[in-house]
Design a protein around this motif. Structure first.
Motif, PDB file in Angstrom:
ATOM      1  N   TYR A  95     -40.058  25.927  31.903  1.00 61.23           N
ATOM      2  CA  TYR A  95     -39.513  24.548  31.592  1.00 61.23           C
ATOM      3  C   TYR A  95     -39.708  24.113  30.163  1.00 61.23           C
ATOM      4  N   LEU A  96     -40.802  24.493  29.354  1.00 58.20           N
ATOM      5  CA  LEU A  96     -40.923  24.041  27.913  1.00 58.20           C
ATOM      6  C   LEU A  96     -39.679  24.658  27.349  1.00 58.20           C
ATOM      7  N   ILE A  97     -39.445  26.215  27.379  1.00 59.45           N
ATOM      8  CA  ILE A  97     -38.386  26.778  26.751  1.00 59.45           C
ATOM      9  C   ILE A  97     -37.157  26.419  27.129  1.00 59.45           C
ATOM     10  N   VAL A  98     -36.802  25.870  28.342  1.00 61.09           N
ATOM     11  CA  VAL A  98     -35.345  25.068  28.641  1.00 61.09           C
ATOM     12  C   VAL A  98     -35.227  23.668  27.984  1.00 61.09           C
ATOM     13  N   LEU A  99     -36.286  22.764  28.058  1.00 61.82           N
ATOM     14  CA  LEU A  99     -36.352  21.743  27.512  1.00 61.82           C
ATOM     15  C   LEU A  99     -36.174  22.032  25.998  1.00 61.82           C
ATOM     16  N   LEU A 100     -36.825  22.659  25.246  1.00 63.43           N
ATOM     17  CA  LEU A 100     -36.534  22.634  23.791  1.00 63.43           C
ATOM     18  C   LEU A 100     -35.086  23.411  23.501  1.00 63.43           C
ATOM     19  N   ASN A 101     -34.715  24.266  24.485  1.00 64.73           N
ATOM     20  CA  ASN A 101     -33.403  24.694  24.157  1.00 64.73           C
ATOM     21  C   ASN A 101     -32.202  23.565  24.417  1.00 64.73           C
ATOM     22  N   VAL A 102     -32.428  22.671  25.277  1.00 62.29           N
ATOM     23  CA  VAL A 102     -31.598  21.550  25.542  1.00 62.29           C
ATOM     24  C   VAL A 102     -31.626  20.752  24.225  1.00 62.29           C
ATOM     25  N   LEU A 103     -32.790  20.449  23.752  1.00 61.68           N
ATOM     26  CA  LEU A 103     -32.968  19.403  22.674  1.00 61.68           C
ATOM     27  C   LEU A 103     -32.106  19.939  21.465  1.00 61.68           C
ATOM     28  N   VAL A 104     -32.489  21.371  21.046  1.00 65.13           N
ATOM     29  CA  VAL A 104     -31.612  21.998  20.051  1.00 65.13           C
ATOM     30  C   VAL A 104     -30.043  21.798  20.336  1.00 65.13           C
ATOM     31  N   ALA A 105     -29.771  22.253  21.334  1.00 66.37           N
ATOM     32  CA  ALA A 105     -28.183  22.227  21.882  1.00 66.37           C
ATOM     33  C   ALA A 105     -27.640  20.915  21.761  1.00 66.37           C
ATOM     34  N   LEU A 106     -28.247  19.819  21.961  1.00 71.12           N
ATOM     35  CA  LEU A 106     -27.781  18.656  21.983  1.00 71.12           C
ATOM     36  C   LEU A 106     -27.825  18.093  20.428  1.00 71.12           C
ATOM     37  N   PHE A 107     -28.720  18.740  19.529  1.00 70.41           N
ATOM     38  CA  PHE A 107     -28.480  18.236  18.316  1.00 70.41           C
ATOM     39  C   PHE A 107     -27.229  18.810  17.569  1.00 70.41           C
ATOM     40  N   THR A 108     -26.594  19.940  18.093  1.00 73.14           N
ATOM     41  CA  THR A 108     -25.553  20.557  17.635  1.00 73.14           C
ATOM     42  C   THR A 108     -24.406  19.661  17.899  1.00 73.14           C
ATOM     43  N   LEU A 109     -24.364  18.960  18.971  1.00 68.66           N
ATOM     44  CA  LEU A 109     -23.258  18.219  19.464  1.00 68.66           C
ATOM     45  C   LEU A 109     -23.043  16.822  18.820  1.00 68.66           C
ATOM     46  N   ILE A 110     -24.157  16.499  18.050  1.00 72.03           N
ATOM     47  CA  ILE A 110     -24.392  15.047  17.424  1.00 72.03           C
ATOM     48  C   ILE A 110     -23.649  15.242  16.022  1.00 72.03           C
ATOM     49  N   PRO A 111     -22.571  14.387  15.753  1.00 72.11           N
ATOM     50  CA  PRO A 111     -22.108  14.603  14.476  1.00 72.11           C
ATOM     51  C   PRO A 111     -22.735  14.528  13.362  1.00 72.11           C
ATOM     52  N   ARG A 112     -22.746  15.222  12.234  1.00 76.52           N
ATOM     53  CA  ARG A 112     -23.387  15.360  10.818  1.00 76.52           C
ATOM     54  C   ARG A 112     -24.837  15.478  11.110  1.00 76.52           C
ATOM     55  N   GLN A 113     -25.238  16.276  12.348  1.00 77.85           N
ATOM     56  CA  GLN A 113     -26.563  16.537  12.238  1.00 77.85           C
ATOM     57  C   GLN A 113     -26.877  18.134  11.886  1.00 77.85           C
ATOM     58  N   VAL A 114     -26.332  18.918  12.741  1.00 70.19           N
ATOM     59  CA  VAL A 114     -26.145  20.402  12.381  1.00 70.19           C
ATOM     60  C   VAL A 114     -24.787  20.637  11.587  1.00 70.19           C
ATOM     61  N   ILE A 115     -23.651  20.346  12.002  1.00 66.80           N
ATOM     62  CA  ILE A 115     -22.405  20.420  11.376  1.00 66.80           C
ATOM     63  C   ILE A 115     -22.150  19.051  10.666  1.00 66.80           C
ATOM     64  N   GLN A 116     -22.162  19.146   9.235  1.00 62.15           N
ATOM     65  CA  GLN A 116     -21.693  17.801   8.521  1.00 62.15           C
ATOM     66  C   GLN A 116     -20.192  17.639   8.434  1.00 62.15           C
ATOM     67  N   GLU A 117     -19.620  18.573   7.878  1.00 60.43           N
ATOM     68  CA  GLU A 117     -18.176  18.744   7.846  1.00 60.43           C
ATOM     69  C   GLU A 117     -17.495  20.165   7.590  1.00 60.43           C
ATOM     70  N   VAL A 118     -16.269  20.015   7.889  1.00 58.24           N
ATOM     71  CA  VAL A 118     -15.501  21.466   7.945  1.00 58.24           C
ATOM     72  C   VAL A 118     -14.537  21.321   6.908  1.00 58.24           C
ATOM     73  N   ILE A 119     -14.283  21.898   5.856  1.00 60.41           N
ATOM     74  CA  ILE A 119     -13.380  21.923   4.740  1.00 60.41           C
ATOM     75  C   ILE A 119     -12.576  23.093   4.940  1.00 60.41           C
ATOM     76  N   THR A 120     -11.306  23.006   5.084  1.00 57.01           N
ATOM     77  CA  THR A 120     -10.061  23.996   5.124  1.00 57.01           C
ATOM     78  C   THR A 120      -9.640  24.196   3.857  1.00 57.01           C
ATOM     79  N   PRO A 121      -9.651  25.246   3.224  1.00 53.98           N
ATOM     80  CA  PRO A 121      -9.377  25.605   1.868  1.00 53.98           C
ATOM     81  C   PRO A 121      -7.806  26.157   2.003  1.00 53.98           C
ATOM     82  N   THR A 122      -7.323  26.121   0.943  1.00 60.41           N
ATOM     83  CA  THR A 122      -5.633  26.714   1.089  1.00 60.41           C
ATOM     84  C   THR A 122      -5.754  28.201   1.255  1.00 60.41           C
TER      85      THR A 122
END
Length: 336
Positions: A95-122
């Motif tokens: 349960y602890l492992i799954v809970l920690l996994n869910v929390l980290v996974a949710l952080f990745t979906l929240i804007p500007r927490q894990v991914i701040q921005e994506v730049i597309t170069p030429t």
């Protein structure tokens, strides 16, 4: 579609193949169900990379999914190790492992927490600017849980007295160690240093650990190594030919490639059936040989027992006859 995307596409199809193989060819234990779910997480990771590289819109969304699915991969192997080969484990840890996994996974979906921005170069690969959660949570979580997966599997290896189980664990561990190291270098270490040119390689090399783990799980009951190797070889050849269908330059080349694909597909079906039939014949012969050995052992045991049972009364009879002939029981009447 460039060669990198084609390789990622191969990774998707191969992992789907292994997931289906696990589903239909293995015992439906908790460990195998967890492993199958982990493979589907890897499929989601590969698809996210393909969409991230090919779709021009919603770069940040695909980038978030690109870092969302990997959170389930090391966790899946940790849980797999906790349930393999034992059937039960401490639920509190699960349960602890799954809970920690869910929390980290949710952080990745929240804007500007894990991914701040994506730049597309030429020219070149897209560049990802990471947020604070990437450096203080994600960058620690992934290597830590892979390390935990190694340790759990090593612990299971030391605890097991079964040669088969130990062989399975070593096969899984070696494949996991190789592919996870490659994946963390190309998709974690290099991007952290600002190098994104190899971020597709981790998805392609996932088939190494999935193939090794799939074989280790199913080989001792449903699948022979020869059949497994043949099936993987056939799938790879068909994927290469299928990719050529999408890279044709003229209509003539398309129909030629299509004809080759159909011929190879038919040949592959007969090849797999032939190898499977050969393996089944060998298994039947091995089973019959074991039965003959058992019958031979039973025959020898019966003869030994019968000889013993006959020898005991015969010894007594010989003793009495000897006593009579030597006169130990008195004179023998002439009429006797």
């Amino acid at each position: 579609m460039d060669i990198k995307n084609i390789l990622v596409f191969f990774g998707i199809l191969l992992n789907i193949y292994f997931a289906i193989l696990i589903h239909f060819k293995s015992e439906r234990s908790k460990a195998n169900i967890i492993f199958e779910s982990t493979v589907w997480a890897i499929v989601g990771w590969c698809i996210s990379m393909l969409l991230y590289r090919t779709v021009a819109l919603n770069d940040e969304l695909w980038a978030r999914f690109l870092y969302f699915f990997p959170t389930f991969i090391p966790t899946g192997f940790v849980l797999f190790g906790l349930y393999f080969p034992v059937k039960k484990t401490h639920k509190v840890w699960v349960y602890l492992i799954v809970l920690l996994n869910v929390l980290v996974a949710l952080f990745t979906l929240i804007p500007r927490q894990v991914i701040q921005e994506v730049i597309t170069p030429t020219y070149g690969e897209k560049i990802i600017r990471f947020g604070w959660a990437y450096y203080y949570i994600y960058l620690i979580y992934i290597p830590l849980f892979f390390l935990l997966a190694y340790l759990v599997l090593l612990k299971r290896y030391k605890e097991s007295s079964s040669t088969i189980i130990r062989s399975q664990i070593i096969t899984i561990l070696v494949g996991l160690l190789i592919a996870s190291t490659v994946g963390m270098i190309t998709n974690l270490v290099l991007p952290t240093l600002g190098v994104f040119s190899a971020n597709w390689a981790g998805q392609f090399f996932t088939f190494i650990w999935i193939a090794s783990a799939t074989y280790a799980i199913v080989k001792h009951g449903f699948l022979d190594v020869k059949v497994f190797t043949t099936q993987v070889f056939v799938v790879i050849i068909l994927l290469v030919l299928l990719a050529r269908l999408f890279t044709f330059t003229t209509l003539t080349n398309f129909f030629l490639d299509l004809g080759v694909f159909v011929v190879v597909l038919v040949f592959s079906v007969f090849l797999v059936k032939s190898v499977t039939g050969e393996i089944r014949q060998k298994e039947e012969l091995t089973e019959l040989n074991e039965k003959l050995k058992t019958l031979d052992a039973q025959k020898n045991e019966f003869i030994s027992m019968a000889a013993h049972e006959l020898r005991a009364p015969m010894t007594a009879i010989k003793g009495y006859i000897s006593m009579i002939l030597e006169g130990d029981v008195g004179n023998i009447p002439p009429k006797a």
